[in-house]
Design a protein around this motif. Sequence first.
Motif, PDB file in Angstrom:
ATOM      1  N   LEU A  14       0.803  -1.231   0.000  1.00 29.66           N
ATOM      2  CA  LEU A  14       0.000   0.000   0.000  1.00 29.66           C
ATOM      3  C   LEU A  14       0.835   1.280   0.000  1.00 29.66           C
ATOM      4  O   LEU A  14       0.322   2.353  -0.282  1.00 29.66           O
ATOM      5  CB  LEU A  14      -0.942   0.002   1.216  1.00 29.66           C
ATOM      6  CG  LEU A  14      -1.972  -1.132   1.235  1.00 29.66           C
ATOM      7  CD1 LEU A  14      -2.787  -1.078   2.532  1.00 29.66           C
ATOM      8  CD2 LEU A  14      -2.890  -1.059   0.029  1.00 29.66           C
ATOM      9  N   THR A  16       2.233   3.031   2.520  1.00 33.31           N
ATOM     10  CA  THR A  16       1.721   3.985   3.516  1.00 33.31           C
ATOM     11  C   THR A  16       2.759   5.018   3.950  1.00 33.31           C
ATOM     12  O   THR A  16       2.394   6.099   4.407  1.00 33.31           O
ATOM     13  CB  THR A  16       1.211   3.226   4.760  1.00 33.31           C
ATOM     14  OG1 THR A  16       2.245   2.350   5.237  1.00 33.31           O
ATOM     15  CG2 THR A  16      -0.011   2.392   4.400  1.00 33.31           C
ATOM     16  N   ARG A  17       4.051   4.693   3.795  1.00 29.22           N
ATOM     17  CA  ARG A  17       5.077   5.659   4.221  1.00 29.22           C
ATOM     18  C   ARG A  17       5.152   6.858   3.280  1.00 29.22           C
ATOM     19  O   ARG A  17       5.794   7.856   3.612  1.00 29.22           O
ATOM     20  CB  ARG A  17       6.447   4.970   4.298  1.00 29.22           C
ATOM     21  CG  ARG A  17       6.599   4.039   5.492  1.00 29.22           C
ATOM     22  CD  ARG A  17       7.976   3.420   5.564  1.00 29.22           C
ATOM     23  NE  ARG A  17       8.190   2.426   4.521  1.00 29.22           N
ATOM     24  CZ  ARG A  17       9.323   1.731   4.377  1.00 29.22           C
ATOM     25  NH1 ARG A  17      10.342   1.947   5.207  1.00 29.22           N
ATOM     26  NH2 ARG A  17       9.446   0.839   3.414  1.00 29.22           N
ATOM     27  N   LEU A  19       2.237   8.246   1.879  1.00 24.56           N
ATOM     28  CA  LEU A  19       0.955   8.941   1.804  1.00 24.56           C
ATOM     29  C   LEU A  19       1.167  10.432   2.053  1.00 24.56           C
ATOM     30  O   LEU A  19       2.054  10.819   2.808  1.00 24.56           O
ATOM     31  CB  LEU A  19      -0.005   8.369   2.857  1.00 24.56           C
ATOM     32  CG  LEU A  19      -0.590   6.994   2.540  1.00 24.56           C
ATOM     33  CD1 LEU A  19      -1.329   6.447   3.751  1.00 24.56           C
ATOM     34  CD2 LEU A  19      -1.518   7.049   1.329  1.00 24.56           C
ATOM     35  N   PRO A  20       0.390  11.321   1.380  1.00 25.46           N
ATOM     36  CA  PRO A  20      -0.766  11.011   0.543  1.00 25.46           C
ATOM     37  C   PRO A  20      -0.450  10.741  -0.921  1.00 25.46           C
ATOM     38  O   PRO A  20      -1.341  10.436  -1.695  1.00 25.46           O
ATOM     39  CB  PRO A  20      -1.611  12.273   0.672  1.00 25.46           C
ATOM     40  CG  PRO A  20      -0.601  13.365   0.838  1.00 25.46           C
ATOM     41  CD  PRO A  20       0.515  12.778   1.651  1.00 25.46           C
ATOM     42  N   THR A  22       0.881   8.252  -2.432  1.00 25.65           N
ATOM     43  CA  THR A  22       0.577   6.898  -2.876  1.00 25.65           C
ATOM     44  C   THR A  22      -0.911   6.566  -2.769  1.00 25.65           C
ATOM     45  O   THR A  22      -1.309   5.440  -3.068  1.00 25.65           O
ATOM     46  CB  THR A  22       1.392   5.885  -2.062  1.00 25.65           C
ATOM     47  OG1 THR A  22       1.308   6.203  -0.654  1.00 25.65           O
ATOM     48  CG2 THR A  22       2.847   5.931  -2.468  1.00 25.65           C
ATOM     49  N   LYS A  23      -1.719   7.528  -2.395  1.00 24.57           N
ATOM     50  CA  LYS A  23      -3.175   7.323  -2.436  1.00 24.57           C
ATOM     51  C   LYS A  23      -3.638   7.150  -3.883  1.00 24.57           C
ATOM     52  O   LYS A  23      -4.583   6.416  -4.165  1.00 24.57           O
ATOM     53  CB  LYS A  23      -3.892   8.517  -1.791  1.00 24.57           C
ATOM     54  CG  LYS A  23      -5.400   8.408  -1.769  1.00 24.57           C
ATOM     55  CD  LYS A  23      -5.996   9.594  -1.014  1.00 24.57           C
ATOM     56  CE  LYS A  23      -7.527   9.488  -0.939  1.00 24.57           C
ATOM     57  NZ  LYS A  23      -8.158   9.688  -2.246  1.00 24.57           N
ATOM     58  N   LYS A  27       3.760   3.336  -5.142  1.00 26.16           N
ATOM     59  CA  LYS A  27       5.072   3.801  -4.683  1.00 26.16           C
ATOM     60  C   LYS A  27       6.173   3.379  -5.653  1.00 26.16           C
ATOM     61  O   LYS A  27       7.190   4.062  -5.781  1.00 26.16           O
ATOM     62  CB  LYS A  27       5.374   3.262  -3.286  1.00 26.16           C
ATOM     63  CG  LYS A  27       5.497   1.745  -3.204  1.00 26.16           C
ATOM     64  CD  LYS A  27       5.854   1.283  -1.795  1.00 26.16           C
ATOM     65  CE  LYS A  27       5.951  -0.233  -1.735  1.00 26.16           C
ATOM     66  NZ  LYS A  27       6.363  -0.718  -0.403  1.00 26.16           N
TER      67      LYS A  27
END
Length: 309
Positions: A14, A16-17, A19-20, A22-23, A27
């Motif tokens: 996902l 998450t490191r 974000l935003p 990679t929303k 990545k």
Amino acid sequence: MTKVHKAVIPVAGLGTRFLPATKAMPKEMLPIIDRPVIQYVVEEAIASGIDDLIFITGRSKRAIEDYFDDSPELEMHLRDHHKNEMLKVVQDVSSLVDIHYIRQKEPRGLGDAVLRAEKHIGDEPFAVLLGDDIIVNGVPCTRQLIDTFNHTHGSVIAVNEVPPEKVSSYGIIKGHPIGPSLYQIEDLVEKPRLEDAPSRIGAMGRYIFTPEIFECLKSVQPGVGGEIQLTDAIKILCQRQSVYAFQFSGKRYDTGDRLGYVEAIIDFALSHEEIGEQVMEYLQIVLNQKNVQTSNPVYDDNNKPILRS
């Protein structure tokens, strides 16, 4: 002995490191100057002799498929405007190698992602390259592992020594040396505390596996969040056959980490044939300004330093 010519690249995480950003953007598609991270990984695989790639994707990773696909409209535009060099670049990307895509329907860990590729891999040895690690060396890291596999005939993990403060971020091996840069693994501990770590030799995102890893993955019990850990499967594999760790040559960039990503951008920019000198000049200006600010600070009314341009 079967040649290693297939590789699995898990890209379903996902991110998450980051974000935003990679929303809406994988990545692995974050750019290093003018190429996304994933292209460097694919090029390493190809330079290592891989001719069949399997991406393990998620529902938010369509941009990766589009990137390695043909782009007729863009190619026509470039052709019509006589931008032939750029046209070749675009066409080369879509013709690098045979690529297949397998969807991981939910994020169940790296081990589950590798297991998704079982039907395509069959009973052959194969490589695994993590999609957010770039490793730079004259002899590609994956090629080094394949050469080691051809010598040992056993699964091989790329490793390197990690600083003490980073031990808890890696899978750390316990093993004994059996040759230059080569260890036979006795155990593998996932993200231990420094005082509990059996060594400071950590796994670095490149692997060659025999197909027996799939049976090991099937016997792994899901952990936190229902994830299947690749590390647990490797530990089981070690009980059934010899597994090796190879301390590879090269510089690794963990682009899934913000600092690692910035380091990659700076180093690749400095070595870029068109902009390298300008980037160096700019960095020298920035460093000189920082030195002036540090030695002669000016403060505001709240006693905070004012950064001067």
